[in-house]
Scaffold this active site. Structure first.
Site, mmCIF file in Angstrom:
data_model
loop_
_atom_site.group_PDB
_atom_site.id
_atom_site.type_symbol
_atom_site.label_atom_id
_atom_site.label_comp_id
_atom_site.label_asym_id
_atom_site.label_seq_id
_atom_site.Cartn_x
_atom_site.Cartn_y
_atom_site.Cartn_z
ATOM 1 N N LYS A 172 0.758 -1.177 0.137
ATOM 2 C CA LYS A 172 -0.048 -0.031 0.091
ATOM 3 C C LYS A 172 0.921 1.307 -0.101
ATOM 4 O O LYS A 172 1.454 1.788 0.930
ATOM 5 C CB LYS A 172 -0.853 0.041 1.421
ATOM 6 C CG LYS A 172 -2.014 1.266 1.125
ATOM 7 C CD LYS A 172 -2.571 1.862 2.469
ATOM 8 C CE LYS A 172 -1.573 2.933 2.692
ATOM 9 N NZ LYS A 172 -1.787 4.160 1.708
ATOM 10 N N GLY A 203 -4.808 3.290 -2.048
ATOM 11 C CA GLY A 203 -5.817 3.737 -1.031
ATOM 12 C C GLY A 203 -5.454 4.462 0.153
ATOM 13 O O GLY A 203 -4.321 4.815 0.289
ATOM 14 N N GLY A 205 -4.701 5.442 4.300
ATOM 15 C CA GLY A 205 -4.443 4.535 5.688
ATOM 16 C C GLY A 205 -5.670 4.338 6.134
ATOM 17 O O GLY A 205 -5.682 3.087 6.927
ATOM 18 N N VAL A 208 -7.191 1.080 3.671
ATOM 19 C CA VAL A 208 -6.733 -0.007 3.341
ATOM 20 C C VAL A 208 -5.335 -0.141 4.204
ATOM 21 O O VAL A 208 -5.351 -1.375 4.538
ATOM 22 C CB VAL A 208 -5.787 0.337 1.591
ATOM 23 C CG1 VAL A 208 -4.930 -0.803 1.648
ATOM 24 C CG2 VAL A 208 -6.942 0.558 0.603
ATOM 25 N N GLY A 209 -5.034 0.726 4.792
ATOM 26 C CA GLY A 209 -3.914 0.602 5.852
ATOM 27 C C GLY A 209 -4.423 -0.068 7.020
ATOM 28 O O GLY A 209 -4.101 -1.141 7.657
ATOM 29 N N GLU A 247 9.180 2.338 10.914
ATOM 30 C CA GLU A 247 9.981 3.413 10.894
ATOM 31 C C GLU A 247 9.418 4.574 10.898
ATOM 32 O O GLU A 247 8.568 4.877 9.889
ATOM 33 C CB GLU A 247 10.964 2.824 9.839
ATOM 34 C CG GLU A 247 12.198 3.882 9.473
ATOM 35 C CD GLU A 247 11.958 5.171 8.648
ATOM 36 O OE1 GLU A 247 11.897 6.338 9.679
ATOM 37 O OE2 GLU A 247 11.837 5.250 7.536
ATOM 38 N N CYS A 281 12.995 11.562 7.430
ATOM 39 C CA CYS A 281 12.656 11.358 8.677
ATOM 40 C C CYS A 281 13.821 11.336 9.645
ATOM 41 O O CYS A 281 13.722 11.751 10.679
ATOM 42 C CB CYS A 281 11.861 10.034 8.957
ATOM 43 S SG CYS A 281 12.403 8.622 8.041
ATOM 44 N N GLU A 381 8.703 17.282 14.917
ATOM 45 C CA GLU A 381 9.326 17.069 13.646
ATOM 46 C C GLU A 381 8.540 17.912 12.550
ATOM 47 O O GLU A 381 7.173 18.014 12.658
ATOM 48 C CB GLU A 381 8.909 15.582 13.075
ATOM 49 C CG GLU A 381 9.462 15.098 11.926
ATOM 50 C CD GLU A 381 9.258 13.735 11.471
ATOM 51 O OE1 GLU A 381 10.341 13.096 10.859
ATOM 52 O OE2 GLU A 381 8.418 13.016 11.781
#
Length: 475
Positions: A172, A203, A205, A208-209, A247, A281, A381
């Site tokens: 995905k 799709g 999150g 589909v996630g 991650e 990241c 972040e």
């Protein structure tokens, strides 16, 4: 470039037209124009992909090492052959400067495949100690959730070790950068991947996630994304007790010790923090410097940032294209305002687009100084081209500031004394520490401490995340 597959999913070795689904816009971040739409799947499409992957797993998990090596080799060759098409897709979908896409985004993605081939050739899947054997076996069906900031690179970082291990896959990709993933699905088809071993469902999150994370036929899920997204995946995965590799976010420090070569270290630090428009990241966005050298650092950092050429990503002379999407552009603007409001010293850049750019998600390379650990720009972040210069009084305070974060993904240390740099690196709570800006190493373990996630990617460490351990006694 659009692929012509935007309305399709790749399941069971075939492209399937998606019907009765939501269509999500694909936005070119340099123009802010909608250039196409992708089909957004849901739980029923995940069910189909999971069934195909589950059906393919028993045979593929028993494929010989040479068969898996041959498949990885075909994948690697096709990616190198189609490098320009992938680079152009990255420019269109997430605004990568074409020169950067060609020099970094695509070659590093190919390197993940090559490294897994190298490891697979010599990896011992069964070892024997006395009468006990230890076998490493493919974990099963793996759901891979990849981000929009390094789209192709993160796909190969997950797919290549999963293939090397003998797993079947459901990918995905981010709905914000789907075109490179569609090109990759075609690559997997053309490489002769057995039906069901690789599947792709586009799709969100939330649809589909979430369906992948909770699916009983998914044995492992690997996600690269925000800490918030990683937490949601882990929560959804818990009832089925599947392996979760995350991650996630970062707020990486870059400690310039007082014996560093500042004329070199400061410039390289700014460019490292702003690489990929700061959308990494592990970007070293907190630059820690001795307080008595602050004026010198401010001058060097400002000069470097002002020399960065921001502009049209298809222009080969462009260093930095736009932020990848509107939501992230607005987030960066909010955080720049927070730096101003909290009293940080704005050295260069700031709010709004660079001069001469009236549209597109372009952001000024921005540097703040005299940043303290209680400021939002030091703690949250940002994911944009924003560097915070933080003064320290001595080495102990530098290490304390570096570790004063909920994250622990990456870190940097600069020093002319290798032993001193190693000593400081050993005390930083992060999954990867770079000393004096070394070359990228696709075999080095990558992953986080604390809220930056768990598990590791790249090299043998990435391969072993896709393996289960079986002890056979009386062997």
């Amino acid at each position: 470039m659009l692929t012509g597959r935007e309305s399709q999913f790749y399941i069971g070795g075939k492209w399937h037209e998606a019907v009765d689904v939501t269509r999500l816009p694909i936005v070119n971040p340099a123009s802010e124009q909608i250039v196409g739409h992708i089909a957004a799947g849901g739980a029923k499409h995940v069910d189909l992909a999971a069934a195909a992957a589950r059906n393919a797993f028993p045979t593929f998990s028993q494929a010989s090492v040479s068969e898996r090596l041959d498949l990885l080799g075909r994948m690697h060759s096709l990616l190198k052959e189609r490098a320009d098409a992938f680079a152009e897709a990255l420019v269109m979908e997430m605004g990568a400067a074409i020169t950067f896409a060609r020099a970094s985004q695509v070659p590093f993605a190919a390197e993940h495949i090559r490294v897994q081939m190298e490891i697979l050739e010599k990896y011992q899947f069964t070892t024997v100690d006395g009468r006990t054997a230890t076998a490493k076996e493919a974990i099963g069906v793996c759901a891979l959730i990849t981000p929009w900031n390094w789209p192709l690179y993160q796909i190969t970082a997950k797919v290549a070790p999963a293939i090397a291990a003998g797993c079947s896959i459901i990918l995905k990709p981010s709905e914000l950068s789907p075109c490179s993933a569609l090109l990759f699905a075609q690559l997997m088809h053309d490489a002769g991947t057995p039906p069901g071993v690789f599947n792709l469902v586009n799709g969100t999150g939330e649809s589909v996630g979430a369906a992948l994370a909770s699916h009983p036929d998914v044995d492992m899920i690997s996600i690269t994304g925000s800490t918030r997204a990683g937490v949601l995946v882990a929560q959804a995965a818990a009832p089925t007790v599947k392996r979760v590799v995350q991650e996630l976010g970062g707020k990486s420090p870059n400690i310039l010790l007082d014996d560093a070569n500042f004329s070199d270290a400061v410039a390289k630090g700014v460019l490292a923090g702003m690489r990929n428009v700061g959308q990494s990241c592990s970007a070293p966005t907190r630059m820690l410097v001795p307080v008595y050298r602050l004026d010198e650092v401010e001058e060097l950092a400002s000069a470097t940032a002002r020399a960065i050429r921001v502009g049209a990503p298809l222009d080969p002379s462009t260093d930095m294209g736009p932020i990848a999407n509107r939501a992230q552009f607005e987030r960066v603007q909010v955080m720049i305002q927070a730096g101003i409001d909290d009293g940080a010293k704005l050295l260069c850049g700031g709010l709004g687009r660079p001069a001469g750019l009236d549209s597109g998600f372009f952001t000024q390379p921005t540097i703040f100084s005299k940043v303290t650990s209680d400021m939002r720009i030091a703690r949250e972040e940002i994911f944009g081209p924003v560097i915070s210069i933080m003064p320290y009084k001595d080495e102990e305070e530098a290490i304390a500031i570096a570790n004063d974060t909920v994250y622990g993904l990456g870190a940097h240390v600069q020093s002319s004394d290798p032993e001193r740099a190693r000593r400081v690196a050993a005390r930083i709570r992060a999954g990867q520490v770079h000393i004096n800006y070394p070359a990228w190493d696709g075999a080095a373990a990558f992953g986080g401490y604390k809220r930056s996630g768990n598990g590791r990617e790249y090299g043998v460490y990435g391969l072993e995340e896709y393996l289960e351990t079986k002890s056979i006694l009386g062997y």
